[in-house]
Design a protein around this motif. Structure first.
Motif, PDB file in Angstrom:
ATOM      1  N   MET A 126       8.745  -7.922  -4.539  1.00 43.16           N
ATOM      2  CA  MET A 126       8.763  -7.394  -2.490  1.00 43.16           C
ATOM      3  C   MET A 126       7.592  -6.514  -2.554  1.00 43.16           C
ATOM      4  N   CYS A 127       7.735  -5.594  -3.080  1.00 43.68           N
ATOM      5  CA  CYS A 127       6.333  -4.692  -3.353  1.00 43.68           C
ATOM      6  C   CYS A 127       4.642  -5.342  -2.871  1.00 43.68           C
ATOM      7  N   ARG A 128       4.942  -6.722  -3.703  1.00 43.55           N
ATOM      8  CA  ARG A 128       3.377  -7.018  -2.827  1.00 43.55           C
ATOM      9  C   ARG A 128       3.127  -8.496  -2.442  1.00 43.55           C
ATOM     10  N   SER A 129       5.129  -8.599  -1.503  1.00 49.01           N
ATOM     11  CA  SER A 129       4.809  -9.004  -0.055  1.00 49.01           C
ATOM     12  C   SER A 129       4.446  -8.684   0.880  1.00 49.01           C
ATOM     13  N   ARG A 130       4.662  -6.793   0.427  1.00 49.39           N
ATOM     14  CA  ARG A 130       4.431  -6.462   1.940  1.00 49.39           C
ATOM     15  C   ARG A 130       2.587  -5.347   1.735  1.00 49.39           C
ATOM     16  N   PRO A 131       2.804  -5.434   3.129  1.00 50.05           N
ATOM     17  CA  PRO A 131       1.259  -4.587   3.060  1.00 50.05           C
ATOM     18  C   PRO A 131       1.419  -2.965   2.376  1.00 50.05           C
ATOM     19  N   ARG A 132       0.092  -2.742   1.900  1.00 50.29           N
ATOM     20  CA  ARG A 132      -1.039  -1.917   1.278  1.00 50.29           C
ATOM     21  C   ARG A 132       0.123  -1.310  -0.322  1.00 50.29           C
ATOM     22  N   PHE A 133      -0.109  -2.599  -0.832  1.00 47.98           N
ATOM     23  CA  PHE A 133       0.752  -2.306  -1.657  1.00 47.98           C
ATOM     24  C   PHE A 133      -0.234  -1.770  -2.946  1.00 47.98           C
ATOM     25  N   MET A 134       0.642  -1.138  -3.449  1.00 49.38           N
ATOM     26  CA  MET A 134      -0.603  -0.574  -5.044  1.00 49.38           C
ATOM     27  C   MET A 134       0.552  -0.107  -5.945  1.00 49.38           C
ATOM     28  N   SER A 135      -0.415   0.441  -6.829  1.00 54.26           N
ATOM     29  CA  SER A 135       0.432   0.430  -8.405  1.00 54.26           C
ATOM     30  C   SER A 135       0.998   1.954  -7.844  1.00 54.26           C
ATOM     31  N   ARG A 136       1.968   3.032  -8.517  1.00 51.16           N
ATOM     32  CA  ARG A 136       2.352   3.940  -8.395  1.00 51.16           C
ATOM     33  C   ARG A 136       1.383   5.152  -8.903  1.00 51.16           C
ATOM     34  N   GLU A 137       0.878   4.326 -10.099  1.00 54.13           N
ATOM     35  CA  GLU A 137      -0.018   5.921 -10.412  1.00 54.13           C
ATOM     36  C   GLU A 137      -1.796   5.388  -9.728  1.00 54.13           C
ATOM     37  N   THR A 138      -2.518   4.932  -8.694  1.00 53.45           N
ATOM     38  CA  THR A 138      -2.793   4.638  -7.444  1.00 53.45           C
ATOM     39  C   THR A 138      -2.214   5.425  -6.378  1.00 53.45           C
ATOM     40  N   TRP A 139      -0.880   5.324  -6.151  1.00 52.94           N
ATOM     41  CA  TRP A 139      -0.115   6.234  -4.942  1.00 52.94           C
ATOM     42  C   TRP A 139      -0.727   7.599  -5.145  1.00 52.94           C
ATOM     43  N   MET A 140       0.149   8.125  -6.676  1.00 61.78           N
ATOM     44  CA  MET A 140      -0.580   9.286  -6.760  1.00 61.78           C
ATOM     45  C   MET A 140      -1.858   9.657  -6.745  1.00 61.78           C
ATOM     46  N   GLN A 141      -2.400   8.907  -7.701  1.00 55.41           N
ATOM     47  CA  GLN A 141      -3.880   9.777  -7.184  1.00 55.41           C
ATOM     48  C   GLN A 141      -4.262  10.275  -6.052  1.00 55.41           C
ATOM     49  N   ASN A 142      -4.098   9.023  -4.934  1.00 54.52           N
ATOM     50  CA  ASN A 142      -4.264   8.838  -3.176  1.00 54.52           C
ATOM     51  C   ASN A 142      -3.874  10.436  -3.133  1.00 54.52           C
ATOM     52  N   ILE A 143      -2.030  11.078  -3.420  1.00 56.32           N
ATOM     53  CA  ILE A 143      -2.331  11.977  -2.689  1.00 56.32           C
ATOM     54  C   ILE A 143      -2.605  13.043  -3.672  1.00 56.32           C
TER      55      ILE A 143
END
Length: 180
Positions: free
Chosen positions: A155-172
């Motif tokens: 489901m997550c991969r089918s949505r826009p802007r998918f990324m791993s939680r780890e990558t998201w945390m690095q971005n934040i």
């Protein structure tokens, strides 16, 4: 100096303090760390599940029974795993609380219920994924963990802007590091 605040606890007023304390200790697993009476005369019960935190949750006497609406929007508890989420659900069912809304948020698996005074409560655990919010897909916590994980990832991969939680945390963290 960069400002940084960590949310550590919250408190709500209860209509029936003893009933609420019983629920949050017996069913939810909190222990009472202190009790007392505040300057307003309200009884106060401090509760925790962490020996490093004197209190994570505080209940106060004094919520009027005739309020026209519930002032509590949501009480959310972050759990450490999908197994713990399932265990809490089983405990609530055993305690007679059977009305649960199960939701796959992509970045978290959650179920929602109401405590004895009708306060909305969310129990959730993080997934290894990020997907933009809001996201609320069906979730079946009776499924095996591997099946839940595979369905959420697809489901997550089918949505826009998918990324791993780890990558998201690095971005934040990068955003936090560039604050004025």
């Amino acid at each position: 100096m960069t400002l940084s605040a960590q949310l550590t606890h919250f408190g709500i007023h209860a209509t029936d303090l003893d009933r609420m304390v019983d629920f949050y200790t017996r069913v939810m697993g909190f222990v009472i760390s202190d009790t007392g009476t505040g300057s307003s005369g309200a009884r106060i019960v401090f509760m925790t599940q962490n020996p490093e935190c004197h209190h994570q949750f505080v209940l106060f006497d004094g919520r009027p029974k005739d309020m026209p609406y519930n002032p509590v929007n949501q009480i959310s508890f972050r759990l450490d795993s999908l197994d713990t989420l399932k265990a809490y659900r089983r405990a609530l069912i055993a305690a007679g609380i059977t009305e649960h809304r199960q939701t796959d948020h992509g970045n978290a698996w959650a179920f929602y219920f109401k405590d004895p005074e009708g306060n909305p409560v969310e129990m959730y655990c993080d997934t290894p994924f990020y997907t933009p919010q809001p996201c609320g897909e069906p979730l079946d916590l009776d499924q095996p963990n591997d099946a839940i994980l595979a369905r959420t990832e697809a489901m997550c991969r089918s949505r826009p802007r998918f990324m791993s939680r780890e990558t998201w945390m690095q971005n934040i963290q990068a955003k936090l590091d560039t604050r004025p």
